[in-house]
Design a protein around this motif. Structure first.
Motif: not given
Length: 208
Positions: A15-32
């Motif tokens: 969750s923390l890593g996703l927050y960091v990605l979101k703070s950099a306006s990036l997206v993630t992989g997977g079903t999310a």
């Protein structure tokens, strides 16, 4: 109890890593990431899409990995959803350069995912597919995860742009590399021991 605590730790890192990605306006992989991209194209909420997209993978997990792994995965996905909401609400707003965010976020998410896999759980989607293919055909888990996530991010480029899409792929590459590093340990943790069912007597030999 220990298993639950370890799962929560893995979910927190993710969750923390996703927050960091979101703070950099990036997206993630997977079903999310797939659900997030689809939510921009269809009038359906992220939560509904995330649940629907994961259903086929839950079925695959139940058939190939068993009931315990599937239940643990569902709990992990739910925990990440709750923790992500808490972190977004109470953590101070951050601003990362996309390159820094992709590296830091990728490392933190990778650590969380490895902890979950080592604990007999996952975050659904491609992770279930990756660990199933690793178990059944000895396919490299990190490479399978990277291919799936890259496809998802390429779709997401429509909403974030090409440059940030490539930064997002970098974070996925980091996560996949960490999975590959621990693939043997993960495979052992998620392989059920074979029970000996033979009732034949064991013959002892004596030296003459």
């Amino acid at each position: 109890m220990k298993k639950i605590l370890i799962m929560i730790v893995g979910c927190f890192f993710t969750s923390l890593g996703l927050y960091v990605l979101k703070s950099a306006s990036l997206v993630t992989g997977g079903t999310a990431g797939l659900s997030l991209s689809a939510s921009y194209l269809f009038p359906i909420s992220f939560g509904v899409l995330f649940t629907i997209i994961n259903i086929p993978f839950y079925i695959l997990s139940y058939k190939k990995m068993g009931k315990e792994f599937t239940i643990s995965t569902i709990l992990a996905v739910t925990t990440v959803t709750v923790l992500s909401s808490i972190i977004t609400t109470y953590f101070p707003p951050l601003a990362f350069h996309p390159l820094v965010g992709s590296i830091v976020g990728g490392i933190i998410i990778g650590a969380g995912v490895v902890v979950l896999f080592m604990n007999g759980s996952s975050l659904g989607g491609a992770q279930i597919l990756s660990i199933t293919l690793q178990k059944q055909f000895n396919w490299n888990m990190g490479k399978t995860n990277f291919i799936f996530d890259t496809i998802v991010i390429l779709i997401g480029m429509y909403s974030i742009g090409v440059l940030r899409g490539f930064y997002s792929i970098l974070s996925v590459l980091i996560v996949s590399t960490m999975l590959s590093r621990f693939k043997e340990q993960i495979a052992k943790r998620n392989t059920k021991p074979v029970k000996v069912t033979s009732t034949e007597p064991i013959l002892e030999t004596s030296s003459m």
